[in-house]
Design a protein around this motif. Structure first.
Motif, PDB file in Angstrom:
ATOM      1  N   ASN A 106       0.731  -1.165  -0.414  1.00  0.00           N
ATOM      2  CA  ASN A 106      -0.107   0.133   0.299  1.00  0.00           C
ATOM      3  C   ASN A 106       0.711   1.199  -0.142  1.00  0.00           C
ATOM      4  N   GLN A 214       2.090  -3.074   4.797  1.00  0.00           N
ATOM      5  CA  GLN A 214       1.983  -1.836   5.349  1.00  0.00           C
ATOM      6  C   GLN A 214       2.548  -1.325   6.431  1.00  0.00           C
ATOM      7  N   PHE A 261      -5.541   2.926   0.857  1.00  0.00           N
ATOM      8  CA  PHE A 261      -4.170   2.623   0.921  1.00  0.00           C
ATOM      9  C   PHE A 261      -4.004   2.627   2.569  1.00  0.00           C
ATOM     10  N   MET A 266      -8.583  -0.371   4.633  1.00  0.00           N
ATOM     11  CA  MET A 266      -8.555  -1.723   2.432  1.00  0.00           C
ATOM     12  C   MET A 266      -9.259  -3.103   4.139  1.00  0.00           C
TER      13      MET A 266
END
Length: 570
Positions: A106, A214, A261, A266
């Motif tokens: 992301n 992430q 993102f 998410m």
């Protein structure tokens, strides 16, 4: 030392229908989408400014994207960075990358070129999926990053006729149109997807494989990628599903304004929606409150996950009374503390929607605690641990403290990350084996009462949260220190009625040097994302320090808050 038996008083406070025990399905994310596409093939999965995509179409497009990646040489385990706002291409790229066995990364559309360069290098991403408007930022760094192929997506590619033709005309008039230099290594995502069959080569993907990097400052403030597995991400949306007892599979409509993102967006807006066969109403820019309002009323959204800043903006927008928001039934607010008044006013304007506060962190995929949707919600509390989550407040000796006493919050469960990408030392500082489980040490100081409701009493050291985004002072300070006139600098958070907090810079200038507040802020704007840029600058002859010459950030923060309070009361 005898290991203590951990009590779980929160189980007795669960609402009717919330499972007291939790066993994750063990599905991968592509299997999750495939199952829903098989169950609800003709249901609208994505609605975007008038264009609809069914679950059957979404599954096929993800397969086409996976096929394209495989033909380009993407191998299982390779990283694919996705730098897109909430648009259909994000969902296609994310699930397509996972179908090909790749790891999604992301990537915030708000990143500057400098921030993008760091993440592409750190993740080793050889594939970048990017919106055309953001391409100039990549162009600045393209010779310095490992990217071998770029797939470019445009808003116009996802719009229905005639909006798809009018959008480029409008963008050119507004001066926002970007001419992308397409070629062998820079390709149109739309053309690539259209040219492939929806049947990629099968790859062996385990639920224990990493699905997502992430990036987060984590509990130590050093930017790094949390490795979230398929099992982590699927388990967390299944946990949220168990918590929200009145969800109607195949009937809900999720307003997806919080960005995908962001791991909260998410999990709750995208993956949970796919788990239950919901229609996802995509909002590419959550700052456009007029668009958010119009999409709620146009879509008839029933679920609206978000952050306090967003709910507060809706509460206070002049156009809000013009829109019907009564379709919204439930909202979980994350990423920052939720003010009671914000929740009350939002419930009033929606005609009764329950807006409750939750808690989580990137390393936990991210949700760990939430107040009951319909049950007892304790003011100022982050609520109860969700099904399958263990939580304990631990003292300096590593042992649980009595109810009501302050300690560090630790959490455990199937949603806890595998570790930090290529940073075993940082992983060892954050994950600990104790009481027969692997615990994530959150770095947040908390209390728990005898009913199992938790409260955060002090956030991660020095962390600033503005509009739901984590800002780590060190990153801002490095930019401040790069100004030629600055000798030393500190960044602290000041209370902000709209964002929760804003960045306040305290700087000392080099002898004989001069700089204004406007110059310092302009310097930061050139390097930092907008939400990280200081809103105010304070000049001092020197900054207070410890005996070890460490700047006393917390003292500066308190002094700045005192000055702010004094100015308001004067």
């Amino acid at each position: 030392m005898t290991q203590p038996t951990l009590s779980r008083p929160w189980l007795g406070r669960y609402e009717a229908g919330v499972p007291r025990s939790f066993t994750p399905s063990g599905l991968t994310l592509p299997a999750l989408l495939e199952r829903t596409a098989s169950k609800y093939p003709d249901r609208v999965a994505l609605t975007f400014l008038g264009a609809n995509t069914t679950y059957r179409q979404l599954w096929q497009d993800a397969g086409r994207f996976a096929s394209a990646l495989q033909k380009m040489g993407v191998q299982p385990g390779d990283r694919v960075s996705i730098m897109l706002p909430n648009m259909p291409q994000f969902v296609v790229a994310f699930y397509g990358a996972l179908l090909a066995g790749a790891v999604a990364v992301n990537t915030s559309p708000m990143y500057t070129a400098t921030e993008l360069e760091h993440q592409l290098k750190d993740s080793g991403s050889e594939t970048l999926v990017i919106m055309d408007a953001f391409y100039p930022r990549y162009a600045e760094i393209q010779g310095r990053v490992p990217v071998k192929r770029v797939l470019v997506a445009g808003i116009q590619d996802a719009l229905p006729f005639p909006k798809n033709l009018l959008y480029p005309v409008k963008a050119r008039k507004e001066g926002t149109w970007v001419a992308v230099p397409y070629g062998e290594r820079v390709l149109s995502m739309k053309k690539v997807v259209a040219s492939q069959a929806p049947t990629p080569q099968p790859v062996s993907v385990s639920a224990q494989d990493v699905a997502l990097l992430q990036y987060t400052g984590g509990t130590t403030g050093v930017p790094k990628g949390a490795m979230l597995t398929h099992a982590n991400l699927v388990a967390n949306c299944e946990q949220a599903r168990g918590w929200m007892t009145d969800l109607r599979e195949g009937h809900e409509i999720t307003l997806a304004a919080i960005p995908f993102f962001h791991v909260y967006g998410m999990t709750v807006a995208m993956n949970l929606s796919i788990l239950i066969g919901a229609t996802i109403a995509l909002v590419p820019n959550a700052r456009d409150i007029k668009m958010v309002l119009s999409q709620i009323s146009a879509s008839g959204a029933t679920l609206f996950p978000g952050v306090p800043t967003l709910y507060n903006a809706i509460n206070n927008h002049p156009d809000t009374p013009k829109h019907d928001l009564t379709s919204i039934r439930a909202c979980i607010s994350g990423s920052a503390p939720l003010l009671l008044e914000t929740a009350r006013k939002f419930k009033e304007i929606t005609g009764g929607a329950n807006l409750v506060e939750g808690y989580g962190l990137t390393e936990a995929s991210p949700i760990t605690h939430t107040n009951p949707i319909f049950g007892n919600q304790k003011e100022g509390s982050i609520g109860l641990p969700m099904p399958g989550v263990d939580a304990v407040v631990v003292g300096d000796d590593g042992q649980p403290v009595p109810a009501g006493e302050v300690g560090e919050l630790w959490v455990a469960g199937p949603m806890v990350m595998k570790g930090y990408w290529q940073r075993p030392d940082e992983t060892a500082k954050t994950l600990r084996e104790a009481f027969g489980q692997t615990w994530l040490m959150t770095g947040d100081m908390a209390t728990a009462d005898d009913q199992g409701y938790f409260r955060i009493v002090d956030r991660k050291k020095d962390l600033i949260i503005a509009g739901g985004f984590n800002i780590y002072p060190r990153e801002v300070e490095e930019v401040l220190m790069s100004h030629p006139a600055v000798l030393e600098a500190a960044a602290v958070g000041l209370p902000d009625a709209y964002r929760g907090e804003s960045v306040h810079a305290v700087v000392a200038l080099k002898p004989g040097q001069n700089a204004t507040e406007a110059e310092i802020i302009a310097h930061c704007k050139a390097v930092l994302s907008p939400y990280k840029v200081p809103r105010s600058v304070e000049f001092r002859s020197e900054l207070p320090k410890t005996a070890a010459m460490k700047i006393l950030r917390r003292q500066l923060a308190q002094e700045a808050r005192d000055a702010q309070s004094g100015a308001k009361s004067a």
